[in-house]
Motif scaffolding. Structure first.
Motif, PDB file in Angstrom:
ATOM      1  N   VAL A  17      -6.714 -14.833  50.575  1.00  0.00           N
ATOM      2  CA  VAL A  17      -6.402 -13.795  49.597  1.00  0.00           C
ATOM      3  C   VAL A  17      -5.331 -14.297  48.627  1.00  0.00           C
ATOM      4  N   ILE A  18      -5.645 -14.251  47.335  1.00  0.00           N
ATOM      5  CA  ILE A  18      -4.675 -14.646  46.315  1.00  0.00           C
ATOM      6  C   ILE A  18      -3.665 -13.526  46.137  1.00  0.00           C
ATOM      7  N   ARG A  19      -2.394 -13.858  46.195  1.00  0.00           N
ATOM      8  CA  ARG A  19      -1.295 -12.899  46.152  1.00  0.00           C
ATOM      9  C   ARG A  19      -1.263 -12.101  44.853  1.00  0.00           C
ATOM     10  N   THR A  20      -0.508 -10.999  44.847  1.00  0.00           N
ATOM     11  CA  THR A  20      -0.408 -10.142  43.663  1.00  0.00           C
ATOM     12  C   THR A  20       0.098 -10.894  42.439  1.00  0.00           C
ATOM     13  N   HIS A  21       0.922 -11.925  42.675  1.00  0.00           N
ATOM     14  CA  HIS A  21       1.530 -12.661  41.568  1.00  0.00           C
ATOM     15  C   HIS A  21       0.561 -13.612  40.883  1.00  0.00           C
ATOM     16  N   GLY A  22      -0.649 -13.733  41.446  1.00  0.00           N
ATOM     17  CA  GLY A  22      -1.627 -14.641  40.871  1.00  0.00           C
ATOM     18  C   GLY A  22      -1.431 -16.067  41.354  1.00  0.00           C
ATOM     19  N   MET A  23      -2.207 -16.969  40.760  1.00  0.00           N
ATOM     20  CA  MET A  23      -2.181 -18.363  41.190  1.00  0.00           C
ATOM     21  C   MET A  23      -2.439 -19.252  39.983  1.00  0.00           C
ATOM     22  N   LYS A  24      -2.192 -20.531  40.137  1.00  0.00           N
ATOM     23  CA  LYS A  24      -2.442 -21.460  39.044  1.00  0.00           C
ATOM     24  C   LYS A  24      -3.926 -21.498  38.701  1.00  0.00           C
ATOM     25  N   LYS A  25      -4.215 -21.807  37.451  1.00  0.00           N
ATOM     26  CA  LYS A  25      -5.547 -21.706  36.872  1.00  0.00           C
ATOM     27  C   LYS A  25      -6.664 -22.313  37.718  1.00  0.00           C
ATOM     28  N   ASP A  26      -6.514 -23.554  38.146  1.00  0.00           N
ATOM     29  CA  ASP A  26      -7.611 -24.264  38.806  1.00  0.00           C
ATOM     30  C   ASP A  26      -7.603 -24.142  40.331  1.00  0.00           C
ATOM     31  N   PHE A  27      -6.692 -23.339  40.852  1.00  0.00           N
ATOM     32  CA  PHE A  27      -6.547 -23.267  42.303  1.00  0.00           C
ATOM     33  C   PHE A  27      -7.810 -22.774  43.023  1.00  0.00           C
ATOM     34  N   PRO A  28      -8.407 -21.639  42.618  1.00  0.00           N
ATOM     35  CA  PRO A  28      -9.577 -21.132  43.363  1.00  0.00           C
ATOM     36  C   PRO A  28     -10.710 -22.146  43.474  1.00  0.00           C
TER      37      PRO A  28
END
Length: 281
Positions: free
Chosen positions: A71-82
């Motif tokens: 689950v990606i946190r509420t703060h989001g993640m770096k662009k290419d991470f997923p």
């Protein structure tokens, strides 16, 4: 003793959405992971841990996963991470929709060839994610830092969603005076604006303010900072941190505010404990 709890306290929309997603997933059989704390509240993270949700300490840990749900946190993640995560792992995006909007704005500004200026904490996961969507980005924390920037050419300006409303307005005016063509987007979420305004008003008429929320929570720390400009302020995470010496023998008006990641239960416990202290218990 008069105790007043700020109306706009407790979980915001984005936090409640993320916690609901994780709690629903935890009722299944899959292993559940989050890429860092799903929200910045230690008590909530411990509660989720008891439900089997594991908080990963780094992106590298996430990239080593070979099964389960991430689950990606509420703060989001770096662009290419997923895209970098193993195909055997199902990725669930719990990014706050307001953070997602800011990410899209950065991406659009960058596609237009603009330098992106972001008001925020460079080491906060939300800001790290925003920067990853830009080809050319600068992060500033204060209006003073804005004066050191080269504001010529094509630029865009936006903010971390939990930043100071006053700072954003001041920097926006400064940028516009020096570059009338600059694109400015107010990406501070409405709930943050309301909370900051309410805390300022409550602090002005309170002898003491108690701000409840994670010590690692950007929005809670912001509320405490605003409050300290007007009255004595204590930032705590739970009622256990309250000290009798703050209240005993004093006729006080006490204001209580809570950050966007603070469960209502904890805020009520704080208010209840203060009432007991004032009653000599």
């Amino acid at each position: 003793m008069k105790i007043t709890i700020a109306k706009n306290s407790g979980f915001c929309f984005g936090v409640k959405r993320a916690v609901d997603i994780v709690e629903k997933l935890s009722s299944g059989r899959d292993k559940i992971y989050t890429n860092g704390p799903i929200i910045h509240n230690p008590q909530v993270i411990r509660s989720l841990s008891r439900q089997g949700v594991k908080t990963l300490n780094s992106s590298d840990d996430a990239l080593r996963l070979r099964d389960g749900l991430l689950v990606i946190r509420t703060h989001g993640m770096k662009k290419d991470f997923p895209e970098a995560v193993s195909k055997k792992v199902r990725v669930i995006d719990a990014t706050c929709p307001f953070v997602g909007r800011a990410q899209r704005i950065v991406k659009k500004l960058s596609a237009e060839g603009r330098k992106v200026i972001i008001l925020g904490d460079a080491h906060h996961p939300e800001v790290e994610g925003l920067v990853s969507y830009a080809e050319d980005a600068a992060v500033i924390k204060t209006p003073r830092e804005a004066s050191k920037l080269d504001l010529r050419g094509r630029i865009g300006f936006l903010s971390q969603t939990t930043q100071s409303v006053g700072d954003f307005a001041a920097i926006s005016r400064y940028i516009k005076k020096r570059n009338a063509e600059a694109m400015i987007f107010d990406t501070i979420c409405r709930t943050t604006s309301l909370r900051q305004s309410e805390v300022e008003k409550l602090a002005r008429k309170s002898d003491i303010m108690v701000v409840v929320g994670g010590k690692n929570s950007a929005n809670t720390k912001r509320l405490a900072a605003i409050s300290r400009k007007h009255t004595v302020t204590y930032h705590i995470e739970t009622s256990r941190e309250l000290k009798k010496s703050w209240f005993v023998g004093k006729k006080l008006s006490v204001g209580i505010a809570a950050g966007a990641s603070t469960p209502d239960r904890i805020t009520r416990e704080v208010a209840g404990r203060i009432k007991k202290i004032s009653a000599g218990r």
